[in-house]
Design a protein around this motif. Structure first.
Motif, PDB file in Angstrom:
ATOM      1  N   THR A   1      -4.028  17.273  28.704  1.00  0.00           N
ATOM      2  CA  THR A   1      -4.520  15.723  28.984  1.00  0.00           C
ATOM      3  C   THR A   1      -3.707  14.473  28.843  1.00  0.00           C
ATOM      4  O   THR A   1      -3.860  13.713  29.624  1.00  0.00           O
ATOM      5  CB  THR A   1      -5.752  15.734  28.296  1.00  0.00           C
ATOM      6  N   TYR A   2      -2.701  14.591  27.823  1.00  0.00           N
ATOM      7  CA  TYR A   2      -2.337  13.459  27.655  1.00  0.00           C
ATOM      8  C   TYR A   2      -0.523  13.682  27.702  1.00  0.00           C
ATOM      9  O   TYR A   2      -0.106  14.826  27.124  1.00  0.00           O
ATOM     10  CB  TYR A   2      -2.555  12.805  26.101  1.00  0.00           C
ATOM     11  N   TRP A   3      -0.018  12.491  28.337  1.00  0.00           N
ATOM     12  CA  TRP A   3       1.628  12.868  28.279  1.00  0.00           C
ATOM     13  C   TRP A   3       2.339  11.787  27.907  1.00  0.00           C
ATOM     14  O   TRP A   3       1.736  10.560  28.168  1.00  0.00           O
ATOM     15  CB  TRP A   3       1.771  13.291  30.064  1.00  0.00           C
ATOM     16  N   GLY A   4       3.626  11.826  27.774  1.00  0.00           N
ATOM     17  CA  GLY A   4       4.267  10.897  27.064  1.00  0.00           C
ATOM     18  C   GLY A   4       4.992  10.334  28.512  1.00  0.00           C
ATOM     19  O   GLY A   4       4.752  10.934  29.638  1.00  0.00           O
ATOM     20  N   GLN A   5       6.196   9.422  28.290  1.00  0.00           N
ATOM     21  CA  GLN A   5       6.685   8.856  29.468  1.00  0.00           C
ATOM     22  C   GLN A   5       7.828   9.503  29.865  1.00  0.00           C
ATOM     23  O   GLN A   5       8.489   9.471  31.145  1.00  0.00           O
ATOM     24  CB  GLN A   5       7.026   7.295  29.065  1.00  0.00           C
ATOM     25  N   GLY A   6       8.321  10.440  29.134  1.00  0.00           N
ATOM     26  CA  GLY A   6       9.509  11.176  29.479  1.00  0.00           C
ATOM     27  C   GLY A   6      10.923  10.604  28.716  1.00  0.00           C
ATOM     28  O   GLY A   6      10.938   9.565  28.631  1.00  0.00           O
ATOM     29  N   THR A   7      11.906  11.638  28.645  1.00  0.00           N
ATOM     30  CA  THR A   7      13.259  11.378  28.017  1.00  0.00           C
ATOM     31  C   THR A   7      14.108  11.968  29.096  1.00  0.00           C
ATOM     32  O   THR A   7      13.761  13.472  29.221  1.00  0.00           O
ATOM     33  CB  THR A   7      13.254  11.439  26.697  1.00  0.00           C
ATOM     34  N   GLN A   8      15.208  11.458  29.648  1.00  0.00           N
ATOM     35  CA  GLN A   8      15.996  12.214  30.297  1.00  0.00           C
ATOM     36  C   GLN A   8      17.189  12.883  29.708  1.00  0.00           C
ATOM     37  O   GLN A   8      17.650  12.501  28.506  1.00  0.00           O
ATOM     38  CB  GLN A   8      16.977  11.145  31.078  1.00  0.00           C
ATOM     39  N   VAL A   9      17.375  14.203  29.910  1.00  0.00           N
ATOM     40  CA  VAL A   9      18.514  15.067  29.579  1.00  0.00           C
ATOM     41  C   VAL A   9      19.220  15.187  30.805  1.00  0.00           C
ATOM     42  O   VAL A   9      18.880  15.874  31.832  1.00  0.00           O
ATOM     43  CB  VAL A   9      17.851  16.263  28.885  1.00  0.00           C
ATOM     44  N   ALA A  10      20.736  14.878  30.619  1.00  0.00           N
ATOM     45  CA  ALA A  10      21.541  15.460  31.585  1.00  0.00           C
ATOM     46  C   ALA A  10      22.856  16.391  31.068  1.00  0.00           C
ATOM     47  O   ALA A  10      23.221  15.774  30.030  1.00  0.00           O
ATOM     48  CB  ALA A  10      22.122  14.323  32.240  1.00  0.00           C
ATOM     49  N   VAL A  11      22.952  17.392  31.622  1.00  0.00           N
ATOM     50  CA  VAL A  11      23.996  18.117  31.136  1.00  0.00           C
ATOM     51  C   VAL A  11      25.122  18.441  32.185  1.00  0.00           C
ATOM     52  O   VAL A  11      24.811  18.782  33.162  1.00  0.00           O
ATOM     53  CB  VAL A  11      23.500  19.679  30.596  1.00  0.00           C
TER      54      VAL A  11
ATOM     55  N   THR B   1       4.106  14.918  14.953  1.00  0.00           N
ATOM     56  CA  THR B   1       5.506  14.757  15.491  1.00  0.00           C
ATOM     57  C   THR B   1       5.997  16.443  15.749  1.00  0.00           C
ATOM     58  O   THR B   1       5.847  17.215  14.718  1.00  0.00           O
ATOM     59  CB  THR B   1       6.529  14.205  14.456  1.00  0.00           C
ATOM     60  N   ILE B   2       6.477  16.527  16.947  1.00  0.00           N
ATOM     61  CA  ILE B   2       7.035  17.818  17.285  1.00  0.00           C
ATOM     62  C   ILE B   2       8.528  17.518  17.832  1.00  0.00           C
ATOM     63  O   ILE B   2       8.874  16.377  18.302  1.00  0.00           O
ATOM     64  CB  ILE B   2       6.404  18.395  18.429  1.00  0.00           C
ATOM     65  N   TYR B   3       9.371  18.683  17.653  1.00  0.00           N
ATOM     66  CA  TYR B   3      10.795  18.735  17.886  1.00  0.00           C
ATOM     67  C   TYR B   3      10.915  19.689  19.002  1.00  0.00           C
ATOM     68  O   TYR B   3      10.515  20.682  18.943  1.00  0.00           O
ATOM     69  CB  TYR B   3      11.630  18.625  16.805  1.00  0.00           C
ATOM     70  N   LEU B   4      12.083  19.357  19.807  1.00  0.00           N
ATOM     71  CA  LEU B   4      12.681  20.508  20.642  1.00  0.00           C
ATOM     72  C   LEU B   4      14.024  20.507  20.364  1.00  0.00           C
ATOM     73  O   LEU B   4      14.833  19.737  20.898  1.00  0.00           O
ATOM     74  CB  LEU B   4      12.281  20.141  22.053  1.00  0.00           C
ATOM     75  N   GLN B   5      14.702  21.401  19.869  1.00  0.00           N
ATOM     76  CA  GLN B   5      15.888  21.527  19.243  1.00  0.00           C
ATOM     77  C   GLN B   5      16.583  22.395  20.815  1.00  0.00           C
ATOM     78  O   GLN B   5      15.984  23.791  21.013  1.00  0.00           O
ATOM     79  CB  GLN B   5      16.286  22.534  18.131  1.00  0.00           C
ATOM     80  N   MET B   6      17.459  21.902  21.327  1.00  0.00           N
ATOM     81  CA  MET B   6      18.141  22.374  22.441  1.00  0.00           C
ATOM     82  C   MET B   6      19.488  22.892  22.284  1.00  0.00           C
ATOM     83  O   MET B   6      20.346  22.044  21.994  1.00  0.00           O
ATOM     84  CB  MET B   6      18.010  21.594  23.758  1.00  0.00           C
ATOM     85  N   ASN B   7      19.801  24.114  22.198  1.00  0.00           N
ATOM     86  CA  ASN B   7      21.209  24.725  21.973  1.00  0.00           C
ATOM     87  C   ASN B   7      21.488  25.249  23.175  1.00  0.00           C
ATOM     88  O   ASN B   7      21.226  25.873  23.977  1.00  0.00           O
ATOM     89  CB  ASN B   7      21.299  25.543  20.817  1.00  0.00           C
ATOM     90  N   ASP B   8      23.221  25.313  23.194  1.00  0.00           N
ATOM     91  CA  ASP B   8      23.685  25.880  24.299  1.00  0.00           C
ATOM     92  C   ASP B   8      23.331  25.227  25.859  1.00  0.00           C
ATOM     93  O   ASP B   8      22.827  26.077  26.644  1.00  0.00           O
ATOM     94  CB  ASP B   8      23.555  27.248  24.452  1.00  0.00           C
ATOM     95  N   LEU B   9      23.111  24.233  25.833  1.00  0.00           N
ATOM     96  CA  LEU B   9      22.781  23.557  27.053  1.00  0.00           C
ATOM     97  C   LEU B   9      23.507  23.889  28.283  1.00  0.00           C
ATOM     98  O   LEU B   9      24.712  23.874  28.038  1.00  0.00           O
ATOM     99  CB  LEU B   9      22.464  22.008  26.800  1.00  0.00           C
ATOM    100  N   LYS B  10      22.821  23.925  29.474  1.00  0.00           N
ATOM    101  CA  LYS B  10      23.452  24.228  30.726  1.00  0.00           C
ATOM    102  C   LYS B  10      22.970  23.198  31.492  1.00  0.00           C
ATOM    103  O   LYS B  10      22.135  22.371  31.460  1.00  0.00           O
ATOM    104  CB  LYS B  10      22.706  25.677  31.181  1.00  0.00           C
ATOM    105  N   PRO B  11      23.868  22.935  32.722  1.00  0.00           N
ATOM    106  CA  PRO B  11      23.461  22.191  33.858  1.00  0.00           C
ATOM    107  C   PRO B  11      22.170  22.185  34.546  1.00  0.00           C
ATOM    108  O   PRO B  11      21.407  21.203  34.529  1.00  0.00           O
ATOM    109  CB  PRO B  11      24.609  22.344  34.662  1.00  0.00           C
ATOM    110  N   GLU B  12      21.685  23.491  34.310  1.00  0.00           N
ATOM    111  CA  GLU B  12      20.183  23.575  34.797  1.00  0.00           C
ATOM    112  C   GLU B  12      19.115  23.226  33.991  1.00  0.00           C
ATOM    113  O   GLU B  12      18.085  23.056  34.507  1.00  0.00           O
ATOM    114  CB  GLU B  12      19.849  25.012  35.443  1.00  0.00           C
ATOM    115  N   ASP B  13      19.634  22.923  32.903  1.00  0.00           N
ATOM    116  CA  ASP B  13      18.554  22.201  31.865  1.00  0.00           C
ATOM    117  C   ASP B  13      18.245  20.765  32.059  1.00  0.00           C
ATOM    118  O   ASP B  13      17.551  20.199  31.533  1.00  0.00           O
ATOM    119  CB  ASP B  13      18.902  22.333  30.423  1.00  0.00           C
ATOM    120  N   SER B  14      19.190  20.127  32.990  1.00  0.00           N
ATOM    121  CA  SER B  14      18.919  18.799  33.100  1.00  0.00           C
ATOM    122  C   SER B  14      17.750  18.323  33.757  1.00  0.00           C
ATOM    123  O   SER B  14      17.297  18.994  34.990  1.00  0.00           O
ATOM    124  CB  SER B  14      20.368  18.295  34.265  1.00  0.00           C
TER     125      SER B  14
END
Length: 122
Positions: free
Chosen positions: A110-120, A77-90
């Protein structure tokens, strides 16, 4: 069969934080890199961050100092903590797997997930 599943996306305001998670199953090797990529509408998929089996990390310049990649105790399991998000991070954020250490090249994964949407919003 390798499966990667992301979660944690959502709609936030500029300056807010989000934490994405990715859980992997069926991984074929013990030494590997897991990474995060993102793809905004109409743009190419771009590297965000990666973490190697050893714990070493690699970040895109655009997220250094704002995003942190980490992993859970079991390493699948990995995590991505995203702070101070900007609109360009969408973007849609994808989790991926490769044997190549800390690669920032999407074609190396080689392997990919389905993705998760981030909107700022601004």
């Amino acid at each position: 069969q390798v499966q990667l599943a992301e979660s944690g996306g959502g709609l936030v305001q500029a300056g807010d934080s989000l934490r994405l998670s990715c859980t992997a199953s069926g991984l074929p090797f013990s030494h590997y890199t897991m990474g995060w990529f993102r793809q905004a509408s109409g743009k190419e998929r771009e590297f965000v961050a990666a973490i190697f089996w050893s714990g070493s990390t690699n970040y895109a310049d655009s997220v250094k100092g704002r995003f942190t990649i980490s992993r859970g105790a079991t390493r699948n399991t990995i995590y991505l903590q995203m702070n101070d998000l900007k609109p360009e991070d969408s973007a849609v954020y994808y989790c991926a797997w490769t044997q190549r250490p800390l690669s920032d090249d999407p074609s190396a994964y080689t392997y990919w997930g389905q993705g998760t949407q981030v909107a700022v919003s601004s």
